[in-house]
Design an enzyme around this catalytic site. Structure first.
Site, short mmCIF file in Angstrom:
data_model
loop_
_atom_site.label_atom_id
_atom_site.label_comp_id
_atom_site.label_asym_id
_atom_site.label_seq_id
_atom_site.Cartn_x
_atom_site.Cartn_y
_atom_site.Cartn_z
N LYS A 1 0.84 -1.20 0.00
CA LYS A 1 0.00 0.00 0.00
C LYS A 1 0.88 1.26 0.00
O LYS A 1 2.08 1.17 0.29
CB LYS A 1 -0.91 -0.01 1.23
N ARG B 1 -10.97 -0.44 14.46
CA ARG B 1 -10.98 0.36 13.22
C ARG B 1 -12.14 -0.10 12.32
O ARG B 1 -13.15 0.57 12.24
CB ARG B 1 -9.62 0.23 12.52
N HIS C 1 -6.47 -7.66 12.59
CA HIS C 1 -5.27 -6.81 12.63
C HIS C 1 -4.95 -6.47 14.08
O HIS C 1 -5.83 -6.09 14.84
CB HIS C 1 -5.54 -5.54 11.81
N ARG D 1 0.84 -10.87 6.95
CA ARG D 1 0.83 -9.65 6.13
C ARG D 1 2.07 -8.84 6.49
O ARG D 1 2.12 -8.18 7.53
CB ARG D 1 -0.45 -8.85 6.37
N TYR E 1 16.75 31.00 4.86
CA TYR E 1 15.59 31.79 5.25
C TYR E 1 15.63 32.16 6.73
O TYR E 1 15.93 31.32 7.59
CB TYR E 1 14.30 30.99 5.02
N CYS F 1 15.03 24.49 2.93
CA CYS F 1 14.17 25.13 1.92
C CYS F 1 13.32 24.06 1.21
O CYS F 1 13.48 22.87 1.45
CB CYS F 1 15.00 25.89 0.90
N MET F 2 12.47 24.50 0.31
CA MET F 2 11.60 23.56 -0.39
C MET F 2 12.41 22.58 -1.25
O MET F 2 12.08 21.40 -1.34
CB MET F 2 10.58 24.30 -1.26
N ASP F 3 13.47 23.09 -1.88
CA ASP F 3 14.18 22.29 -2.87
C ASP F 3 15.66 22.10 -2.58
O ASP F 3 16.34 21.35 -3.29
CB ASP F 3 14.06 22.97 -4.25
C1 LIG Z 1 -0.61 -1.75 6.80
C2 LIG Z 1 -1.22 -3.01 7.24
C3 LIG Z 1 -0.42 -4.15 7.44
C4 LIG Z 1 1.08 -4.10 7.41
O1 LIG Z 1 1.59 -3.61 8.64
P1 LIG Z 1 3.16 -3.56 8.91
O2 LIG Z 1 3.26 -3.10 10.31
O3 LIG Z 1 3.71 -2.56 7.95
O4 LIG Z 1 3.67 -4.91 8.66
C5 LIG Z 1 -1.05 -5.33 7.72
N1 LIG Z 1 -2.40 -5.40 7.82
C6 LIG Z 1 -3.19 -4.33 7.64
C7 LIG Z 1 -4.66 -4.49 7.77
C8 LIG Z 1 -2.64 -3.10 7.35
O5 LIG Z 1 -3.42 -2.04 7.20
#
Ligand SMILES: *Cc1c(COP(=O)(O)O)cnc(C)c1O
Length: 379
Positions: A41, A139, A169, A222, A268, A314-316
């Site tokens: 992601k 969540r 999760h 995951r 700046y 700075c920005m850049d």
């Molecule tokens: C982002 C996410 C993960 C990965 O988490 P990490 O801590 O980066 O391994 C796993 N499951 C869900 C639902 C997530 O949103």
């Protein structure tokens, strides 16, 4: 297609061999015996979603996962043909397209499925779903047996859906308090046991749980931040029995060098004033590239030595105090190794009082990503 040449010397290098090794090492060191779902992601945590997904699949990941429908569509359209799971919410209107593209969707409530049935014409292909259980994260997801039962009943009497997985999760797996994670796992498994048939993939662990609680790995883990070689927290890093391999480094060059007299104001606001005659270098990277203004004082590496960013970023561009005269074009490492020294994303995170995740995803897209360790060509 011809490769575009970037004229600004600032670049992010992503080592795809490190990504592959981080997947393979989970097996090699006996941490994971089941599948690895590579979490890509947010543009692969700033590393590049398509490239990282391809590398992870090459190394044996069983699936990749993203947060949003659009991220999944992008991967498909760029030739990622493996299983893709959207872990976050999808609108009803995406269900048909997901079925067509073979994208697996997270389902967090029975109402969503009902609405899909009500509002969509019969799909040509079944929609694969993973049911999300909220075991304590607070969540999204089903929170009790009744809700799960209703969902199972609906899936059973429709032939539109395939229940391919169920997952939860963890909220505290990266901390030194196992009871939270243990509680969540217990609750999750009680609900999983209610299913008349075990789906293909039951999964719970993020990177922290993968690394600390192999007993909770189930069918797949995951693996997100760990995939990129970054530990989820200092606590987790302290417990590791093997090294995660860092995939990202950020480099630039000195674009300008000058000697100034004492009492010269730099950048700046003129908030930095030289105490004596000083050599000052200018680096073409700034807060628009993710070098946040709060990183003033952070060191960079030149010639294997640490030297501080001075004055307002700075920005850049930003300025750095050099110990002596140096040449324009001299390599500067902002993140990565040079000689004996290393500067890690974690160091930036600490200075900014945040987590390395936030640093990785805020490295600006203006900086080109250069990939090394490619196994085959992806366009
Ligand atoms: C982002 C996410 C993960 C990965 O988490 P990490 O801590 O980066 O391994 C796993 N499951 C869900 C639902 C997530 O949103």
């Amino acid at each position: 297609m011809e490769q575009y040449t970037y004229y600004r010397p600032t670049q992010v290098t992503i080592d795809l061999e490190a990504i592959r090794n981080n997947v393979r090492n989970l097996k090699k060191y006996g941490i994971v015996s089941g599948g690895v779902i590579a979490v890509v992601k947010a543009d692969g945590y700033g590393h590049g979603d398509v490239e990282v997904a391809a590398a992870a699949l090459e190394a044996g990941a069983v699936m990749v996962s993203v947060a949003t429908p659009d991220e999944a569509i992008r991967l498909r359209s760029k030739g990622i043909n493996g299983d893709i799971l959207v872990m976050g919410p999808s609108p009803i209107t995406f269900a048909k397209k997901a079925a067509e593209l073979g994208i697996t969707l997270m389902v967090a409530e029975v109402g969503w499925l009902r609405q899909v049935l009500d509002e969509s014409a019969e799909f040509e292909k079944q929609l694969k779903i993973h049911v999300k259980i909220d075991s304590g994260m607070g969540r999204i997801g089903l929170r009790d047996a009744g809700a799960l039962q209703a969902l199972i009943s609906l899936v059973e009497c429709s032939d539109q859906f395939v229940l391919d997985g169920i997952f939860t999760h963890f909220s505290c797996a990266d901390e030194d308090r196992p009871y939270r994670t243990e509680e969540q796992f217990k609750l999750f498994m009680e609900l999983v046991r209610m299913l008349p048939e075990k789906p293909r993939l039951v999964h719970a662990s993020n990177s922290a749980a993968t690394l600390l609680y192999p007993q909770f790995q189930l069918d797949a883990v995951r693996f997100g931040i760990g995939l990129y070689g970054i530990a989820p927290s200092e606590f987790v890093e302290g417990q590791l029995s093997f090294r995660l391999e860092k995939a990202m480094s950020i480099e630039s060059e000195l674009a300008f060098v000058k000697k100034v007299e004492a009492n010269t104001a730099i950048s700046y606001g003129g908030t930095y004033e030289t105490k004596a005659a000083e050599w000052i270098g200018t680096i073409p990277i700034g807060y628009a590239d993710g070098l946040k203004r709060g990183l003033r004082g952070q060191e960079v590496l030149i010639g294997g030595e640490r030297m501080p960013i001075i004055g307002t970023i700075c920005m850049d561009q930003c300025m750095v105090k050099l110990p002596r005269e140096m040449s324009i074009g001299e390599k500067v490492v902002l993140i990565g190794r040079q000689g004996e020294e290393e500067i890690r994303l974690e160091e930036w995170a600490k200075r900014l009082d945040t987590i390395p995740y936030e640093i990785a995803v805020s490295i600006g897209r203006r900086i080109p990503r250069i990939y090394t360790g490619k196994e085959r060509q992806h366009t």
